[in-house]
Design an enzyme around this catalytic site. Structure first.
Site, PDB file in Angstrom:
ATOM      1  CG  ASN A   1       3.167   2.249  -4.586  1.00  0.00           C
ATOM      2  OD1 ASN A   1       3.561   1.098  -4.763  1.00  0.00           O
ATOM      3  ND2 ASN A   1       3.504   2.952  -3.535  1.00  0.00           N
TER       4      ASN A   1
ATOM      5  CB  CYS B   1       4.629   2.376   1.783  1.00  0.00           C
ATOM      6  SG  CYS B   1       6.256   2.682   1.047  1.00  0.00           S
TER       7      CYS B   1
HETATM    8  P1  NAD Z   1      -1.333  -5.590  -2.405  1.00  0.00           P
HETATM    9  O1  NAD Z   1      -0.922  -6.169  -1.100  1.00  0.00           O
HETATM   10  O2  NAD Z   1      -2.764  -5.619  -2.768  1.00  0.00           O
HETATM   11  O3  NAD Z   1      -0.565  -6.315  -3.617  1.00  0.00           O
HETATM   12  C1  NAD Z   1       0.839  -6.361  -3.673  1.00  0.00           C
HETATM   13  C2  NAD Z   1       1.271  -7.529  -4.550  1.00  0.00           C
HETATM   14  O4  NAD Z   1       0.901  -8.748  -3.928  1.00  0.00           O
HETATM   15  C3  NAD Z   1       0.639  -7.550  -5.930  1.00  0.00           C
HETATM   16  O5  NAD Z   1       1.618  -7.922  -6.874  1.00  0.00           O
HETATM   17  C4  NAD Z   1      -0.444  -8.624  -5.793  1.00  0.00           C
HETATM   18  O6  NAD Z   1      -0.789  -9.254  -7.000  1.00  0.00           O
HETATM   19  C5  NAD Z   1       0.238  -9.602  -4.864  1.00  0.00           C
HETATM   20  N1  NAD Z   1      -0.668 -10.477  -4.105  1.00  0.00           N
HETATM   21  C6  NAD Z   1      -1.974 -10.280  -3.823  1.00  0.00           C
HETATM   22  N2  NAD Z   1      -2.436 -11.290  -3.053  1.00  0.00           N
HETATM   23  C7  NAD Z   1      -1.397 -12.140  -2.856  1.00  0.00           C
HETATM   24  C8  NAD Z   1      -1.243 -13.352  -2.128  1.00  0.00           C
HETATM   25  N3  NAD Z   1      -2.245 -13.897  -1.452  1.00  0.00           N
HETATM   26  N4  NAD Z   1      -0.023 -13.940  -2.121  1.00  0.00           N
HETATM   27  C9  NAD Z   1       1.033 -13.382  -2.773  1.00  0.00           C
HETATM   28  N5  NAD Z   1       0.935 -12.242  -3.487  1.00  0.00           N
HETATM   29  C10 NAD Z   1      -0.261 -11.620  -3.510  1.00  0.00           C
HETATM   30  O7  NAD Z   1      -0.774  -4.101  -2.401  1.00  0.00           O
HETATM   31  P2  NAD Z   1      -0.991  -2.940  -3.483  1.00  0.00           P
HETATM   32  O8  NAD Z   1      -2.392  -2.475  -3.433  1.00  0.00           O
HETATM   33  O9  NAD Z   1      -0.387  -3.339  -4.788  1.00  0.00           O
HETATM   34  O10 NAD Z   1      -0.024  -1.823  -2.887  1.00  0.00           O
HETATM   35  C11 NAD Z   1      -0.393  -0.976  -1.846  1.00  0.00           C
HETATM   36  C12 NAD Z   1       0.167  -1.448  -0.523  1.00  0.00           C
HETATM   37  O11 NAD Z   1       1.578  -1.681  -0.622  1.00  0.00           O
HETATM   38  C13 NAD Z   1       0.008  -0.387   0.549  1.00  0.00           C
HETATM   39  O12 NAD Z   1      -0.325  -0.993   1.772  1.00  0.00           O
HETATM   40  C14 NAD Z   1       1.402   0.232   0.619  1.00  0.00           C
HETATM   41  O13 NAD Z   1       1.686   0.895   1.837  1.00  0.00           O
HETATM   42  C15 NAD Z   1       2.272  -0.959   0.403  1.00  0.00           C
HETATM   43  N6  NAD Z   1       3.603  -0.582  -0.082  1.00  0.00           N
HETATM   44  C16 NAD Z   1       4.672  -0.694   0.765  1.00  0.00           C
HETATM   45  C17 NAD Z   1       5.942  -0.286   0.355  1.00  0.00           C
HETATM   46  C18 NAD Z   1       7.141  -0.357   1.277  1.00  0.00           C
HETATM   47  O14 NAD Z   1       8.259  -0.207   0.801  1.00  0.00           O
HETATM   48  N7  NAD Z   1       6.953  -0.538   2.583  1.00  0.00           N
HETATM   49  C19 NAD Z   1       6.110   0.219  -0.932  1.00  0.00           C
HETATM   50  C20 NAD Z   1       4.996   0.304  -1.774  1.00  0.00           C
HETATM   51  C21 NAD Z   1       3.752  -0.092  -1.344  1.00  0.00           C
END
Ligand code: NAD
Length: 505
Positions: free
Chosen positions: A171, A305
């Site tokens: 995001n 988030c």
């Molecule tokens: P996601 O969990 O789908 O993916 C995040 C990252 O993890 C990507 O780079 C993805 O390729 C990787 N990934 C996917 N499967 C994996 C696995 N099994 N092992 C290791 N890495 C893996 O999240 P998204 O759709 O990119 O982002 C949205 C989510 O992130 C929402 O839930 C949002 O709230 C959260 N978010 C949290 C914060 C925070 O600071 N708390 C900030 C931004 C986004």
């Protein structure tokens, strides 16, 4: 049109135009050297605002990760031993370059991620500021002495972990790439960064700016999907990992790191379903504006988030606040992400748009009233993209799915309350605990609420703004560990306690 390239050259992403197509394969950076995947694998990256294919990106696998780990390992001792001033200068130089190229980076993110150009340019500036700050925070790494025994010198030192990794969400592509990289480098670590496969170009452009700044191996930016994420989480050399993403993936990372057979320190920055609580004595105009701002309809289409996506409002002012919110949110200018006049762009993909449609329908089925939006816009210019109108669901029953689960889109749910206890109970009822916002003129009510709220980052009579040096981290399933400022730099160090006996007996 962007020129084609071969592996070996940094990709020319800074000239990416809204209609430009990247020819060939966009390579990733292994310690500053540009390569395609050893397997030859690639994945496609799309412009969510138009549905257009931008190009193909190299899809790193385990062999490529191994190269990055080796490059990192060989330079880690020298990077850790570098004088703080020298390291700070290199990190700050990257910050300067990111700032100088903020508009180009903003355009890359607007094209690749669908958020508006103005917001993504502002993101790049924030990323630059994080780099500049982190460079200086290296000077704050200190130990303590402990005059405890009378016979020995007891002291602590803070030392880097060595090879660390950061896996980030889609995001805020450039902002996260810069801001999550900076503290780890400043603490003397070398870094392997994996951006989201949904918007990989901002991080690659940042890596292009960094190519000739850092010694080879200090920074790798590897592109790929869950498979690469799993390989990073499972790699035995990477003992410090920071993950930003959903709760479900966070739990997967926990399993993957456990199965690696080595003990790791992992920070989790996960999802949120954050409350904004409006008391009847609040400045209602300001509160309504905050509800709209906190929802992040503009900037990221609700895909944050920290978005305050649950409005909990006192019954006496419920109608008035909702009417104001609907008026303000209904006036938001939705348009092509690359148009500087656009306030709200596109979701990351059609899957997200479909999730919004489904969750709004389910909410109505559970008794909520749809008072704004609830569909993609009708504008034919936006037809190919993943747009969704600012949406307000009123009178959402307590416990309805839309008030429990992240939509990660522009959908606000509103539930009225009658007593302070009821408001706090509703706020705390979920598995999440990331942010919260309280609106009241009564300082006692404000501080009582702050004390009782189960959230890691709280605003009183404010919302949404994150301050560069104020620690940010989730409670409960929203995460573990802290980001931002000195706390994040310290989290990338290990403490060594030393006991030196001066006159052994
Ligand atoms: P996601 O969990 O789908 O993916 C995040 C990252 O993890 C990507 O780079 C993805 O390729 C990787 N990934 C996917 N499967 C994996 C696995 N099994 N092992 C290791 N890495 C893996 O999240 P998204 O759709 O990119 O982002 C949205 C989510 O992130 C929402 O839930 C949002 O709230 C959260 N978010 C949290 C914060 C925070 O600071 N708390 C900030 C931004 C986004």
């Amino acid at each position: 049109m962007t020129q084609g390239r071969t592996a070996g050259e940094a990709p020319d992403l800074l000239n990416l135009s809204p209609t430009g197509r990247l020819e060939g394969t966009v390579p990733f950076s292994v310690g500053g050297r540009w390569r395609e995947a050893a397997s030859g694998a690639t994945f496609e990256t799309y412009a969510p605002g138009t549905g257009r294919l931008i190009g193909r990106v190299a899809d790193a696998g385990e062999d490529d990760l191994e190269l990055a780990v080796e490059a990192a390992r060989s330079v880690a001792p020298a990077w850790a031993a570098m004088a703080v001033a020298e390291r700070a200068e290199l990190i700050t130089e990257l910050g300067r370059r990111v700032a100088e190229n903020a508009e180009a980076l903003g355009m890359i993110d607007a094209i690749d991620n669908g958020s508006p150009l103005t917001a993504m340019t502002a993101d790049a500036v924030k990323g630059a500021n994080s780099l500049k700050l982190a460079g200086l925070l290296g000077y704050e790494l200190k130990g303590h002495t402990y005059p405890i025994s009378g016979r020995s010198l007891h002291y602590t030192t803070l030392e880097p972990w060595g090879v660390v990794a950061r896996i980030i969400a889609f995001n805020h592509p450039t902002l996260f790439a810069c801001a999550r990289l900076a503290p780890a480098l400043a603490a003397g670590n070398v870094v392997i960064l994996k951006p989201s496969e949904l918007a990989p170009l901002g991080a690659l452009a940042m890596a292009g700016l960094a190519s000739d700044i850092f010694p080879p191996g200090v920074l790798s930016v590897l592109t790929g999907g869950p498979g690469l994420g799993r390989a990073i989480a499972a790699h035995p050399v990477i003992r410090r990992l920071s993950f930003t993403g959903s709760v479900a993936t966070g739990l997967a990372v926990m399993r993957e790191t456990a199965e690696s057979g080595v003990i790791k320190s992992v920070t989790y920055e996960l999802g949120g379903k954050n409350p904004i609580i409006v008391f009847p004595d609040a400045d209602l105009d300001a509160a309504a504006r905050a509800v709209v701002r906190g929802m992040n309809f503009t900037r990221v289409q609700g895909q944050s988030c920290g978005s305050t996506s649950r409005l909990l409002v006192h019954r006496d002012v419920h109608r008035q606040v909702v009417d104001l919110v609907v008026e303000l949110a209904g006036a938001i200018r939705i348009g092509l992400p690359t148009d500087p006049a656009t306030e709200m762009g596109s979701l990351i993909n059609i899957g997200s748009q479909e999730r919004c449609t489904r969750m709004v329908g389910a909410a109505v089925g559970e008794g909520a009233r749809l008072v704004l939006g609830g569909t993609p816009p009708a504008d034919p210019e936006l037809e190919g993209g993943a747009y969704f109108l600012p949406t307000v669901l009123d009178d959402v029953p307590v416990g309805a799915e839309v008030s429990r689960e992240e939509v990660f889109g522009p959908v606000l749910s509103v539930t009225p309350w009658s007593s302070e206890d009821e408001a706090i109970d509703q706020a705390n009822a979920l598995r999440f605990g990331l942010t919260a916002s309280v609106w009241t003129a009564d300082i006692d009510a404000a501080l009582r609420s702050v004390q009782r709220l189960e959230a890691g980052y709280i605003w009183v009579n404010d919302v949404e703004t994150r301050y560069l040096t104020v620690p940010f981290g989730g409670w409960k399933d929203s995460g573990a560990g802290l980001e931002q400022g000195l706390d994040e730099v310290l989290s990338f160090t290990r403490m060594k306690s030393v006991n030196v006996t001066i006159a052994p007996q």
